[in-house]
Design a protein around this motif. Structure first.
Motif, PDB file in Angstrom:
ATOM      1  N   PHE A 128      -7.698  27.401  59.566  1.00  0.00           N
ATOM      2  CA  PHE A 128      -6.597  27.602  58.637  1.00  0.00           C
ATOM      3  C   PHE A 128      -7.084  27.319  57.226  1.00  0.00           C
ATOM      4  O   PHE A 128      -7.938  26.464  57.025  1.00  0.00           O
ATOM      5  N   PRO A 129      -6.518  28.005  56.252  1.00  0.00           N
ATOM      6  CA  PRO A 129      -6.886  27.711  54.858  1.00  0.00           C
ATOM      7  C   PRO A 129      -6.453  26.298  54.491  1.00  0.00           C
ATOM      8  O   PRO A 129      -5.521  25.758  55.080  1.00  0.00           O
ATOM      9  N   ASP A 130      -7.127  25.723  53.510  1.00  0.00           N
ATOM     10  CA  ASP A 130      -6.766  24.410  53.009  1.00  0.00           C
ATOM     11  C   ASP A 130      -5.299  24.440  52.601  1.00  0.00           C
ATOM     12  O   ASP A 130      -4.876  25.295  51.824  1.00  0.00           O
ATOM     13  N   GLY A 134      -3.415  27.590  49.214  1.00  0.00           N
ATOM     14  CA  GLY A 134      -3.109  28.907  49.744  1.00  0.00           C
ATOM     15  C   GLY A 134      -2.563  28.937  51.148  1.00  0.00           C
ATOM     16  O   GLY A 134      -2.337  29.998  51.688  1.00  0.00           O
ATOM     17  N   GLY A 135      -2.354  27.810  51.782  1.00  0.00           N
ATOM     18  CA  GLY A 135      -1.812  27.808  53.136  1.00  0.00           C
ATOM     19  C   GLY A 135      -0.300  27.879  53.119  1.00  0.00           C
ATOM     20  O   GLY A 135       0.301  28.810  52.607  1.00  0.00           O
ATOM     21  N   ILE A 136       0.328  26.857  53.630  1.00  0.00           N
ATOM     22  CA  ILE A 136       1.767  26.841  53.825  1.00  0.00           C
ATOM     23  C   ILE A 136       2.539  26.960  52.507  1.00  0.00           C
ATOM     24  O   ILE A 136       3.646  27.458  52.487  1.00  0.00           O
ATOM     25  N   ASN A 137       1.967  26.521  51.396  1.00  0.00           N
ATOM     26  CA  ASN A 137       2.670  26.563  50.115  1.00  0.00           C
ATOM     27  C   ASN A 137       2.886  27.989  49.611  1.00  0.00           C
ATOM     28  O   ASN A 137       3.642  28.200  48.682  1.00  0.00           O
ATOM     29  N   LYS A 138       2.234  28.966  50.184  1.00  0.00           N
ATOM     30  CA  LYS A 138       2.384  30.360  49.751  1.00  0.00           C
ATOM     31  C   LYS A 138       3.575  31.041  50.423  1.00  0.00           C
ATOM     32  O   LYS A 138       3.802  32.212  50.210  1.00  0.00           O
TER      33      LYS A 138
END
Length: 150
Positions: A128-130, A134-138
């Motif tokens: 998973f992306p950091d 760019g992960g869940i915050n997007k």
């Protein structure tokens, strides 16, 4: 001293299953979700699992979000407090295939974001992306500024 678990076949014909049940069907709801096909899809599922009392399961190719929550109208005696005006989904539900003596398990069952993350990473061979970049915050973006009304 152990007590024998009552199976539906053992219920006398003059009794209803609901009279002997703790209303399992009124203590959760499950909604179908799209089968995840990408890391982004799995990230959405990870977001679901970050919420209290949410799980995700799959049966065959069908995936579901399961929320463990009790109906607001379930009474202490395990009966419906709005039986005469209950929603249609409740009216359509029968004891023919209810969870009364159910002890089955799901093909896949996820209770934590770490479980779905591990599953997705094993499936795709990528991480998973950091989450800070760019992960869940997007999942959300700022609303665009409205144009002035003239």
């Amino acid at each position: 001293m152990s007590t024998k678990r009552l199976n539906r076949d053992d219920v006398p014909s003059d009794q209803m299953l609901c009279d002997l049940c703790t209303a399992k069907c009124c203590r959760y709801f499950a909604l179908p979700i799209d089968k995840p096909k990408s890391m982004k899809d799995f990230d959405y599922i990870r977001w679901y699992l970050l919420h209290d009392r949410a799980t995700v399961f799959a049966e065959g190719s069908a995936w579901y979000l399961l929320v463990h929550t009790t109906c607001k109208h379930l009474r202490d005696d395990h009966r419906c407090g709005i039986y005469q005006t209950r929603p249609q989904i409740c009216r359509d539900y029968t004891t023919d295939e209810c969870e009364f003596d159910d002890d089955w398990c799901y093909d896949l069952y996820f209770e934590s974001p770490e479980q779905i993350q591990d599953y997705a990473e094993a499936l795709y061979g990528v991480h998973f992306p950091d989450q800070n970049h760019g992960g869940i915050n997007k999942l959300r973006r700022r609303r665009q500024q409205e144009l002035p009304v003239i």
